[in-house]
Motif scaffolding. Sequence first.
Motif, mmCIF file in Angstrom:
data_model
loop_
_atom_site.group_PDB
_atom_site.id
_atom_site.type_symbol
_atom_site.label_atom_id
_atom_site.label_comp_id
_atom_site.label_asym_id
_atom_site.label_seq_id
_atom_site.Cartn_x
_atom_site.Cartn_y
_atom_site.Cartn_z
ATOM 1 N N VAL A 278 0.861 -1.172 0.000
ATOM 2 C CA VAL A 278 0.000 0.000 0.000
ATOM 3 C C VAL A 278 0.903 1.230 0.000
ATOM 4 O O VAL A 278 2.048 1.165 0.475
ATOM 5 N N PRO A 279 0.471 2.363 -0.558
ATOM 6 C CA PRO A 279 1.308 3.565 -0.544
ATOM 7 C C PRO A 279 1.734 3.965 0.866
ATOM 8 O O PRO A 279 1.047 3.694 1.851
ATOM 9 N N GLU A 280 2.866 4.621 0.955
ATOM 10 C CA GLU A 280 3.496 4.937 2.232
ATOM 11 C C GLU A 280 2.583 5.637 3.244
ATOM 12 O O GLU A 280 2.614 5.301 4.432
ATOM 13 N N PRO A 281 1.748 6.599 2.845
ATOM 14 C CA PRO A 281 0.925 7.272 3.852
ATOM 15 C C PRO A 281 -0.004 6.341 4.629
ATOM 16 O O PRO A 281 -0.369 6.651 5.762
ATOM 17 N N TYR A 282 -0.356 5.213 4.020
ATOM 18 C CA TYR A 282 -1.306 4.299 4.655
ATOM 19 C C TYR A 282 -0.625 3.294 5.598
ATOM 20 O O TYR A 282 -1.290 2.455 6.186
ATOM 21 N N LYS A 283 0.678 3.397 5.724
ATOM 22 C CA LYS A 283 1.397 2.535 6.660
ATOM 23 C C LYS A 283 2.365 3.340 7.520
ATOM 24 O O LYS A 283 3.361 2.841 8.001
ATOM 25 N N GLN A 284 2.030 4.616 7.736
ATOM 26 C CA GLN A 284 2.928 5.496 8.457
ATOM 27 C C GLN A 284 2.904 5.255 9.969
ATOM 28 O O GLN A 284 3.850 5.607 10.678
ATOM 29 N N ASP A 490 -2.626 -9.217 -2.271
ATOM 30 C CA ASP A 490 -2.056 -7.867 -2.326
ATOM 31 C C ASP A 490 -3.102 -6.842 -2.752
ATOM 32 O O ASP A 490 -3.180 -5.739 -2.194
ATOM 33 N N GLU A 494 -4.536 -3.702 -0.354
ATOM 34 C CA GLU A 494 -4.438 -2.287 -0.702
ATOM 35 C C GLU A 494 -5.805 -1.615 -0.679
ATOM 36 O O GLU A 494 -5.963 -0.496 -0.180
ATOM 37 N N THR A 498 -6.649 1.347 2.052
ATOM 38 C CA THR A 498 -6.930 2.673 1.495
ATOM 39 C C THR A 498 -8.285 3.185 1.974
ATOM 40 O O THR A 498 -8.415 4.353 2.374
ATOM 41 N N ASP A 502 -8.577 6.521 4.330
ATOM 42 C CA ASP A 502 -9.362 7.660 3.835
ATOM 43 C C ASP A 502 -10.609 7.896 4.674
ATOM 44 O O ASP A 502 -11.282 8.924 4.485
#
Length: 550
Positions: A278-284, A490, A494, A498, A502
């Motif tokens: 998943v994109p980085e912001p969603y696993k910060q 996968d 994601e 997400t 959101d």
Amino acid sequence: MRNQDALGALLLLSAVACGGEEPGDAVNPDSDLSSRVDQYATVRLDADVSHLTEADREVVRHLLAAMPAMDRVFWQQAWGDPAPLLARAEGDAALRRYLEINYGPWDRLAGDEPFLEGVGPKPAGARFYPEDMTDAEFEAAAAEEPTLRSLYTMVERDDEGGLVARPYHEVFAAEHEEAARHLRAAAAAAEDPELARYLSLRADALMTDDYQPSDFAWLDMKDNRIDVVVGPIETYEDQRYGYKAAHEGYVLLKDLEWSERLSRFAALLPGLQEGLPVPEPYKQERPGSDSDLNAYDVVYYAGDANAGSKTIAINLPNDEEVQLARGTRRLQLKNAMRAKFDRIMVPLAGELIDPTQRQHVTFDAFFANTMFHEVAHGLGIKNTLDGSSTVREALREHASPMEEGKADVLGLYMVTRLLEDGEITEGALEDFYVTFLAGIFRSVRFGASSAHGQANMVRFSYFQEAGAFTRDPESGTYRVDMEAMRSAVDGLSELILTLQGDGDYEGVDRLMVERGLVPDALQADLERLAEAGIPVDIVFEQGESVLFGG
């Protein structure tokens, strides 16, 4: 959270109320109560108690004595006073038993359909809210009085007809006091100081509705041979908003040998979080690493945990602040898992899994998939990216289904990664994937009345569309496509992460509606399982006499 195994045909759950109808005396003529009771295989909840000292046995006896209070509170939250309802079943053993299994006249394995004449639909908010309350009325009142949304309040009407929040420790004072008294007696008998401290703080929490200190104390326990989960815990029963915690209890004895095998996996969470697809912001967010993972024999279920389909693993505390600060504890209920595997999974695989893949349905894979489901609750994101709220607040009644779906699919992601990294050295990936598919069929029989039910139907639909498994139309058996399954894991990971990050309530709502229906072929396959006499779930013989004899 817990892995309650409750699944099935997802329909968009409405917030319709009962309309004040009272149950009649007669069973619905279209219902065969004996057959419904027979859906549950009876399991004796005993365990090896030879290693317990006399002090340990005294602790366990007091913990068992605290459990009936949780049953009585949950009856009030799910239905109301059970006495008049159970009186109508006098002389009808099957009816009484099914009322007891469901904590009311709604069938938890059949989308909460009523099985008594004259009973209307189950209120989506159970008895946590007034039956005549509208959503607009609640939102307006909650804007002025936030405690209406509290996990630990009942919403009632005052003398002027307005909405008020009444704390659990006041509404259920007698039951809380009874349970707290036994917890304090257990604390006094306990030889383990960390267990004694937790029991004392949990007793205090029942009297104040402040559970966070006892949650932290529960996480401090590392060497305890005895454990208990007690109080208002999960929000599954509140299908209207997902705000209210229902009362439940478990009494547990640690399996030291299996716990030793599991102890190292919790420390791997930070690295697994970094690798999420998943994109980085969603696993910060960074999951707490001071978590532990242990196997237990469960010797008592009470309240919400005992209603309908039964829990086989627990991941607590649910408090997001506690999780981020300290992580969680994961309790694998090994004897309950073994009962479900032997009584349900093995015969089910013989009916629905392709003969060439049946050897891959193993107890070790079933145990591991369940375990990693619970560990996966610690991955992902707890707060929305815009910082406006927690994911649970943003997704409301859909929060629990999405969280369970996340844990299901991220559990498979973890298994795949850990096998590749050599952290798991027993079993093949085929074992985990094929056993996972068999587990979907087992769970999809549980009905649409739970968060797990919604999560499983969404996952089944997504995986089927992605080609993760195929069905032979002649034999009615299913076969896993390994490459497509991995890709689907996968992709669904994601999608869910997400939506959670959101706080996309509308997107989740669409997902539930679009992917929530049971295909005709699947329904026919499930009916084959019923015709073969394969149980749907388990019920228990339990208590002091079962555990200690006499």
